[in-house]
Design an enzyme around this catalytic site. Structure first.
Site, PDB file in Angstrom:
ATOM      1  N   CYS A 246      -6.036  22.022  19.270  1.00 60.34           N
ATOM      2  CA  CYS A 246      -5.627  22.472  20.445  1.00 60.34           C
ATOM      3  C   CYS A 246      -5.021  21.498  21.546  1.00 60.34           C
ATOM      4  O   CYS A 246      -5.696  20.780  22.342  1.00 60.34           O
ATOM      5  CB  CYS A 246      -7.205  22.880  21.097  1.00 60.34           C
ATOM      6  SG  CYS A 246      -7.687  24.321  20.646  1.00 60.34           S
TER       7      CYS A 246
ATOM      8  N   GLY B 126       0.777  -1.290   0.133  1.00 58.14           N
ATOM      9  CA  GLY B 126       0.038  -0.265  -0.153  1.00 58.14           C
ATOM     10  C   GLY B 126       0.797   1.295   0.130  1.00 58.14           C
ATOM     11  O   GLY B 126       1.031   1.919  -0.980  1.00 58.14           O
TER      12      GLY B 126
END
Ligand code: LLP
Length: 463
Positions: free
Chosen positions: A391, A322
């Site tokens: 955050c 992949g």
């Protein structure tokens, strides 16, 4: 966790964190072809181009952050893998690395098969017209609905991952009046030298049936008694981002041993073995990946040798790369927003994306490279940490790298080798809108996965 450092870096360091973070000897404007896709280059003005298009134009048309995928490089890598393995083997692209309908069409055109591991991936493959017999269906806990859909569609093989699944697939197939071709996934007991979360062939983990204690042999025994399934082979996947062929060789040897045991006990020579994916790519100039032809030769030599000594016919080999196909073909383009120098330590460069478009750094301690791409610069190198806008302080895209010290807000920087497991693992954390994937080829750029919009987010939130 195998993590050794605090995710945001050493807590109390007041000097450069590790000895080797000295300014690089190489020119920061140079683009190492190991980590950048094949058509990437700098133009006369020093700006990066891909497929002949300058990044500033791409940023203007498609916005940032965005993934730019070099289509001709993707296709060339598909061909390199299928040429290396030749007509007597099968290459299955692992869709989990990155899957879209355009990619499925490219795979078909380049003659590759496809490995899917969920109903969603299967739906994408079928919708884009991949012939079902060229699809392999994986997963350690496929639902009955997924199994039904795969069997009904006529997938070429289902890779059985547990004792329960042997029976489950056999029942579904019998109910639907078909005989489903299957492989059994075994864990061969190899410790692949990679991050704990992406190593998959040691025994203490969720995938597959152990060769140890005769478990895999018992799985074969059961599979051979059930009418709904036709056992065509054994599957092993030892992990990901692996450079050393030794693990694959041990795995191949142990799988062939099992084939010999099956022949001795049942008089059946299983015709296929699948050695999975997991071949490493270069994320930084220090990585040194193997080429597909070296991998193909190493694997087929070992299988042929082991089969000869066991007196077995050499089975058909398949592999499932992949990352090695899509990983190097894309980069993520970001715009620099803020720059925070910490005297004697490092400079934090905040970009308009982050862990929502690349979770690999936070999750696996992955290393990446980065370059200033909207222009070249002769300024002194500065040690940077490229961080996102999320955050939390673990929101790191590139942990330690050098960029020119005249870097300024508004500059475009790019992180190469983000084709695999970045868009496919992207999230909406902080209600970030997942970036688009833009395919670039021969001077043309087109969106193959569009940018998410606030409407997309709000449509799911039913209020
Ligand atoms: N075949 C099987 C059965 C797999 O489980 C995988 C990956 C592959 C093939 C493809 O492996 P590749 O050639 O792409 O390494 N999210 C992690 C990687 C997880 C891989 C899971 N299975 C990462 O970002 O590194």
């Amino acid at each position: 966790m195998s993590r050794s450092a605090h995710p945001a870096g050493p807590r109390h360091a007041d000097v450069y964190p590790e000895g080797h973070y000295t300014a690089p000897a190489t020119d920061l404007n140079e683009l190492d072809p190991k980590v950048w896709s094949r058509t990437v280059t700098r133009d006369a003005d020093g700006a990066l181009t891909v497929g002949g298009i300058e990044v500033a134009r791409l940023a203007e048309e498609f916005g940032t952050p965005a993934y730019f995928l070099d289509e001709s490089d993707f296709r060339a890598r598909c061909r390199a893998w299928s040429d290396a393995f030749g007509p007597d083997a099968d290459v299955f692209y692992a869709g989990k690395a990155f899957l879209s309908r355009a990619v499925v069409r490219w795979l078909q055109e380049e003659g590759l098969n496809l490995d899917v591991c969920s109903g969603g991936e299967l739906a994408t493959a079928l919708d884009a017209g991949m012939p079902a017999e060229r699809i392999a269906f994986h997963g350690n806990n496929k639902t009955v609905a997924e199994i039904e859909r795969a069997v009904e569609a006529g997938v070429g093989r289902i890779v059985l991952d547990s004792f329960q699944e042997i029976v489950r697939v056999a029942h579904v197939a019998q109910r639907l009046g078909v005989r489903q071709r299957v492989q059994i996934r075994v864990t061969v007991g190899v410790e692949a030298h990679t991050h704990e979360f992406i190593a998959t062939a040691h025994e203490d983990q969720k995938f597959g049936i152990a060769l140890a204690d005769g478990l895999a042999a018992e799985a074969v025994r059961r599979a051979l008694t059930l009418d709904g399934i036709e056992l065509i082979g054994i599957h092993s996947h030892i992990g990901s981002q692996i450079f050393d062929m030794a693990g694959f060789e041990v795995s191949a040897r142990r799988v062939v041993q099992l084939l010999a045991e099956v022949r001795d006990e049942h008089g059946v020579e299983l015709p296929e073995i699948d050695l999975g994916g997991g071949l490493g790519i270069a994320y930084t100039s220090e990585d040194d990946p193997r080429e597909p032809h070296e991998i193909a030769k190493a694997l087929s030599d070992i299988v042929t040798r082991e089969c000869e000594s066991a007196g077995l016919r050499t089975p058909r080999i398949s592999v499932e790369p992949g990352r090695a196909i899509v990983g190097p073909t894309a980069f993520t383009l970001y715009e620099v927003g803020t720059i925070k120098p910490l005297e004697g330590l490092r400079t934090y460069v905040s970009v308009d994306g982050g862990m929502s478009d690349n979770i690999r750094t936070a999750l696996y301690d992955a290393e990446y490279s980065v370059a200033l791409v909207s222009r070249s610069s002769d300024a002194e190198p500065m040690l940077v940490r490229v961080v996102g806008k999320h955050c939390e302080s673990g929101d790191i895209v590139v942990k330690d790298a050098f960029l020119p010290s005249d870097l300024a807000p508004g500059d475009l920087i790019a992180v190469p080798a983000t084709g695999a497991y970045c868009r496919s693992m992207a999230s909406n954390y902080n209600h970030a809108l997942r970036p688009p994937v833009v395919a670039v080829r021969d001077g043309e750029a087109r969106v193959i996965v569009r940018r998410e919009t606030e409407e997309d987010l709000l449509r799911l939130d039913v209020g």
